[in-house]
Write an enzyme that holds these catalytic residues in place. Structure first.
Site, PDB file in Angstrom:
ATOM      1  N   PRO A   2     138.054  90.906   2.434  1.00 35.69           N
ATOM      2  CA  PRO A   2     138.405  90.031   3.563  1.00 35.69           C
ATOM      3  C   PRO A   2     139.137  90.802   4.649  1.00 35.69           C
ATOM      4  CG  PRO A   2     139.743  89.535   1.633  1.00 35.69           C
ATOM      5  CD  PRO A   2     138.750  90.563   1.211  1.00 35.69           C
ATOM      6  N   GLU A   3     138.915  90.394   5.861  1.00 33.66           N
ATOM      7  CA  GLU A   3     139.614  91.001   6.993  1.00 33.66           C
ATOM      8  C   GLU A   3     140.964  90.315   7.176  1.00 33.66           C
ATOM      9  OE1 GLU A   3     138.565  93.707   8.511  1.00 33.66           O
ATOM     10  OE2 GLU A   3     136.775  93.718   7.268  1.00 33.66           O
TER      11      GLU A   3
END
Length: 129
Positions: A2-3
């Protein structure tokens, strides 16, 4: 993986379920994820109050109380590539989800006062605690 915006969204979603609440029971269903889980993790979490949730880079940090009013340990959580967190048993705005049946990859389950349950599920075990 995930960013940062996704990690911040997860952190913000955990705040109403966890922040200020005492952990009634923690269940660890396997000894490791990407790394071995800390020795006695379930016992170390049970009975502790979550003082605050914060983010540092792609890690979610849950500051826990210690003896008296002192700051205790910090639970570090990383979602890895496939980790997800499910919050159940608590009405969050218009959303409410009853506690689902346990799934095969529910590795850590945290029951909190107020009826909330936070489940860390990671099929590929790239996450960390």
């Amino acid at each position: 993986m995930p960013e940062l915006p996704e990690v911040e969204t997860v952190r913000a979603g955990l705040v109403p379920a966890m922040e200020g609440r005492r952990i009634l029971k923690a269940t660890v269903n396997r000894p490791d994820l990407r790394f071995p889980l800390p020795e006695g993790l379930a016992d170390r979490l049970t009975g502790r109050r979550v003082l605050s949730l914060r983010r540092r880079s792609k890690y979610i940090l849950a500051d826990l109380d210690g003896p008296g009013t002192a700051l205790g340990e910090t639970l570090l959580l990383h979602l890895g590539m496939s980790g997800r967190i499910l919050v159940s048993g608590l009405a969050l705005g218009a959303f409410h989800q009853d506690h689902p049946a346990p799934e095969r990859h529910d590795h850590v389950v945290i029951d909190l006062e107020g009826g909330a349950r936070v489940t860390f599920n990671d099929a590929r075990r790239f996450g960390a605690m």
